[in-house]
Motif scaffolding. Structure first.
Motif, PDB file in Angstrom:
ATOM      1  N   UNK A 328       1.023  -1.580  -0.270  1.00  0.00           N
ATOM      2  CA  UNK A 328       0.114  -0.298   0.210  1.00  0.00           C
ATOM      3  C   UNK A 328       0.830   1.251   0.185  1.00  0.00           C
ATOM      4  N   UNK A 329       0.059   2.296  -0.466  1.00  0.00           N
ATOM      5  CA  UNK A 329       1.317   3.658  -0.567  1.00  0.00           C
ATOM      6  C   UNK A 329       1.391   4.265   1.248  1.00  0.00           C
ATOM      7  N   UNK A 330       0.860   4.103   2.144  1.00  0.00           N
ATOM      8  CA  UNK A 330       1.195   4.293   3.043  1.00  0.00           C
ATOM      9  C   UNK A 330       2.662   2.767   3.827  1.00  0.00           C
ATOM     10  N   UNK A 331       2.918   2.308   2.967  1.00  0.00           N
ATOM     11  CA  UNK A 331       3.989   1.336   2.988  1.00  0.00           C
ATOM     12  C   UNK A 331       5.310   1.724   2.467  1.00  0.00           C
ATOM     13  N   UNK A 332       4.761   2.523   1.596  1.00  0.00           N
ATOM     14  CA  UNK A 332       5.924   2.940   0.806  1.00  0.00           C
ATOM     15  C   UNK A 332       5.802   4.407   1.291  1.00  0.00           C
ATOM     16  N   UNK A 333       5.903   5.358   2.155  1.00  0.00           N
ATOM     17  CA  UNK A 333       6.004   6.499   2.156  1.00  0.00           C
ATOM     18  C   UNK A 333       6.644   7.546   1.452  1.00  0.00           C
ATOM     19  N   UNK A 334       8.122   6.624   1.184  1.00  0.00           N
ATOM     20  CA  UNK A 334       8.973   7.674   0.931  1.00  0.00           C
ATOM     21  C   UNK A 334       8.741   8.083  -0.302  1.00  0.00           C
ATOM     22  N   UNK A 335       7.885   7.402  -1.025  1.00  0.00           N
ATOM     23  CA  UNK A 335       7.847   7.213  -2.528  1.00  0.00           C
ATOM     24  C   UNK A 335       6.673   8.250  -3.109  1.00  0.00           C
ATOM     25  N   UNK A 336       6.597   8.328  -1.865  1.00  0.00           N
ATOM     26  CA  UNK A 336       5.754  10.651  -1.971  1.00  0.00           C
ATOM     27  C   UNK A 336       6.315  11.137  -3.073  1.00  0.00           C
ATOM     28  N   UNK A 363       4.340  19.125   0.525  1.00  0.00           N
ATOM     29  CA  UNK A 363       5.076  17.704   1.053  1.00  0.00           C
ATOM     30  C   UNK A 363       4.593  16.976   1.387  1.00  0.00           C
ATOM     31  N   UNK A 364       5.288  17.929   2.829  1.00  0.00           N
ATOM     32  CA  UNK A 364       4.579  17.200   4.481  1.00  0.00           C
ATOM     33  C   UNK A 364       3.710  16.819   4.374  1.00  0.00           C
ATOM     34  N   UNK A 365       2.280  17.643   4.406  1.00  0.00           N
ATOM     35  CA  UNK A 365       1.385  17.243   3.677  1.00  0.00           C
ATOM     36  C   UNK A 365       0.448  16.057   3.921  1.00  0.00           C
ATOM     37  N   UNK A 366       1.014  15.346   2.533  1.00  0.00           N
ATOM     38  CA  UNK A 366       0.480  14.868   1.611  1.00  0.00           C
ATOM     39  C   UNK A 366       1.417  12.828   2.013  1.00  0.00           C
ATOM     40  N   UNK A 367       2.598  13.402   3.122  1.00  0.00           N
ATOM     41  CA  UNK A 367       3.391  11.958   3.212  1.00  0.00           C
ATOM     42  C   UNK A 367       2.129  11.965   5.192  1.00  0.00           C
ATOM     43  N   UNK A 368       1.367  12.671   5.242  1.00  0.00           N
ATOM     44  CA  UNK A 368       0.656  12.720   6.344  1.00  0.00           C
ATOM     45  C   UNK A 368      -0.346  12.594   6.007  1.00  0.00           C
ATOM     46  N   UNK A 369      -0.933  12.005   5.434  1.00  0.00           N
ATOM     47  CA  UNK A 369      -1.881  11.295   4.692  1.00  0.00           C
ATOM     48  C   UNK A 369      -2.188   9.635   5.191  1.00  0.00           C
ATOM     49  N   UNK A 370      -2.850   9.463   5.627  1.00  0.00           N
ATOM     50  CA  UNK A 370      -2.873   7.878   5.421  1.00  0.00           C
ATOM     51  C   UNK A 370      -3.432   7.114   4.157  1.00  0.00           C
ATOM     52  N   UNK A 397       0.372  23.585   1.076  1.00  0.00           N
ATOM     53  CA  UNK A 397      -0.232  23.282   1.886  1.00  0.00           C
ATOM     54  C   UNK A 397      -1.879  23.333   1.531  1.00  0.00           C
ATOM     55  N   UNK A 398      -1.831  24.508   2.099  1.00  0.00           N
ATOM     56  CA  UNK A 398      -3.103  25.717   1.981  1.00  0.00           C
ATOM     57  C   UNK A 398      -4.585  24.581   0.312  1.00  0.00           C
ATOM     58  N   UNK A 399      -3.213  24.477  -0.621  1.00  0.00           N
ATOM     59  CA  UNK A 399      -4.345  24.605  -1.737  1.00  0.00           C
ATOM     60  C   UNK A 399      -4.515  22.932  -1.299  1.00  0.00           C
ATOM     61  N   UNK A 400      -3.908  22.343  -0.824  1.00  0.00           N
ATOM     62  CA  UNK A 400      -4.493  20.295  -0.727  1.00  0.00           C
ATOM     63  C   UNK A 400      -5.485  20.316   0.121  1.00  0.00           C
ATOM     64  N   UNK A 401      -5.384  21.580   1.587  1.00  0.00           N
ATOM     65  CA  UNK A 401      -6.442  21.304   2.233  1.00  0.00           C
ATOM     66  C   UNK A 401      -8.094  21.229   1.684  1.00  0.00           C
TER      67      UNK A 401
END
Length: 491
Positions: A328-336, A363-370, A397-401
């Motif tokens: 799953x993507x959450x198991x390879x977050x370094x690829x985000x 990028x930090x926001x995307x990496x914090x999502x499940x 990050x505001x654009x993604x929120x």
């Protein structure tokens, strides 16, 4: 000196001259050199090749696939057979490559060398230009457009995590052998993408690649879709009959997505295809031979289904000659980061909007999502962010929120949890109405959709997510259930 001795001396002199000429020609033709040990770990790369690849530091000590995902070196090391002259797509251009195994005194493989020519040598440039021209003609031909072929290569799958490297290694290994492959993993992990890549790496790459979603076909049509229909098999059938997907994929690869939703009656017939390499069309007694390779995929636990009698054990073991689990993507977050860069470039180009980049906080926001929807959800979020920030050159990050707030998939996930919680507790009708104070003001259509959504979610909950059983419980076909899941946006 006798004539025979004179001829022998002349022959040795001639051979020496030829070898010197070939050595000089080889040095002039190939610009770059690379070497790896028997495990695929880089032991040498010429400075010119490092510059060509745009590397800021030496790659020695890394696995070759980290630097060049589609390299021929792993293939040469595994097979012991050289690649004397072939083309490779690197950094948006074709290059010429020769790769040879390195053997020790016991004829054991110790590693491999590869030599690369780009478009700078005068001898390579016209050859590469001719190849690119032929490729362009093939792509633009009507025949090619109608041909069923795979669209993705392993090098197009972004990421350098250990989990992804392991999967790519397994895909390369599976491609070398003519066996069935079972891809498992959550929805959105790219099972069809890996199936395309596997086909491209196999000896069947120039043969058809046929994909079929088992869950999307009604039970009454699935057999005809797989095996085809004989002429005049039933009232209304075409006089000439029609081929099934197995026949269309002859000598190529048949990709069966959502294999866990295949009815038991069809499972037994598919087993015959795998075991005996033969099948019969609907309404026919003629046995047809097939040489198709089966690659299946599922997001369900087939072993559990086998234990409760929903999936044939013999078919499971036939399909899983080479099981490959996709992380799953959450198991390879370094690829985000790599994934996001590739997706945002692709979305901007396809949508025709200004080129964009992600800020550090984005990028930090995307990496914090499940990422319950995995790469498919990531693509959806980035695509929506590109649209909502059409004229911006950066997305923060505001654009993604804003996207997460308005994203229907996220809202449905939250609604599903709330509905499940309310259904699992025995609340009074008054408290249920208080949870939906505006329900009485909804139109009849909206109220019916709300009731339908709750009924489907309850059925899925009762059957632990088994969509076939849920459809039976609701009294509808699987195809109807999938249509409603999409229409009502139930995750």
């Amino acid at each position: 000196m006798t004539d025979s001795k004179t001829r022998a001396v002349d022959t040795r002199i001639l051979k020496t001259r030829i070898l010197k000429f070939l050595q000089h020609s080889f040095d002039d033709f190939y610009e770059h050199t690379i070497a790896a040990d028997k495990h695929g770990i880089l032991t040498w790369m010429s400075d010119s090749y490092c510059q060509f690849l745009g590397l800021s530091e030496s790659p020695v000590g890394k696995h070759i696939t980290e630097i060049i995902p589609n390299s021929y070196l792993p293939q040469v090391i595994a097979s012991g057979k050289p690649v004397l002259l072939d083309v490779l797509y690197i950094r948006n251009q074709w290059v010429l490559v020769s790769a040879v195994p390195l053997l020790n005194e016991n004829k054991e493989i110790e590693g491999a060398f590869a030599f690369v020519a780009t478009d700078s040598p005068s001898t390579a440039k016209p050859l590469l230009a001719k190849y690119n021209r032929l490729q362009s003609e093939i792509r633009n031909s009507k025949h090619y457009q109608n041909e069923r072929s795979s669209r993705y290569q392993l090098s197009q799958i972004a990421g350098q995590s250990e989990a992804l490297r392991n999967v790519k290694h397994q895909i390369r290994q599976a491609a070398r052998f003519d066996i069935s492959v079972l891809l498992t993993g959550e929805t959105g992990t790219g099972k069809e993408l890996f199936a395309h890549a596997l086909h491209n790496l196999s000896d069947r790459a120039d043969k058809p690649f046929v994909s079929i979603n088992v869950a999307a076909i009604p039970d009454t049509l699935i057999e005809a879709e797989f095996f085809g229909v004989a002429p005049g098999a039933f009232t209304g059938a075409k006089k000439e009959g029609r081929p099934g997907k197995i026949e269309i994929a002859q000598d190529g690869t048949l990709f069966l997505d959502e294999i866990g939703d295949m009815p038991l009656t069809v499972q037994s017939k598919l087993l015959r295809v795998l075991q005996e390499k033969e099948f019969e069309k609907v309404g026919s007694n003629v046995v047809q031979k097939t040489n198709v390779r089966i690659v299946a995929a599922t997001s369900r636990d087939l072993l559990t289904m086998v234990s409760i009698g929903e999936f044939r054990a013999d078919l499971y073991y036939r399909l899983s000659a080479m099981p490959i689990h996709l992380p799953s993507l959450r198991d390879r977050m370094e690829d985000i980061e790599l994934l996001s860069e590739r997706i945002i470039d692709e979305c901007c180009e396809r949508l025709g909007v200004a080129t964009k980049e992600l800020t550090e906080d984005a990028l930090q926001l995307l990496q914090s999502h499940n990422w319950p929807g995995n790469v498919r959800e990531l693509y959806n979020v980035i695509e929506r962010a590109c649209i909502m920030n059409e004229k911006a050159t950066q997305i923060s990050s505001k654009g993604f929120r804003d996207v997460f707030t308005s994203n229907l998939i996220r809202n449905e996930e939250l609604n599903s949890r709330a509905n499940f919680s309310s259904m699992s507790s025995s609340t009074s009708s008054a408290s249920q109405n208080s949870e939906h104070p505006s329900k009485s003001h909804l139109t009849l259509k909206k109220q019916m959709q709300h009731a339908e959504r709750q009924a489907i979610q309850q059925a899925l909950s009762d059957t632990q997510g088994n969509r076939t059983l849920a459809a039976k419980k609701l009294g509808i076909s699987r195809a109807s259930l999938y249509q409603k899941l999409e229409t009502l946006q139930i995750n």
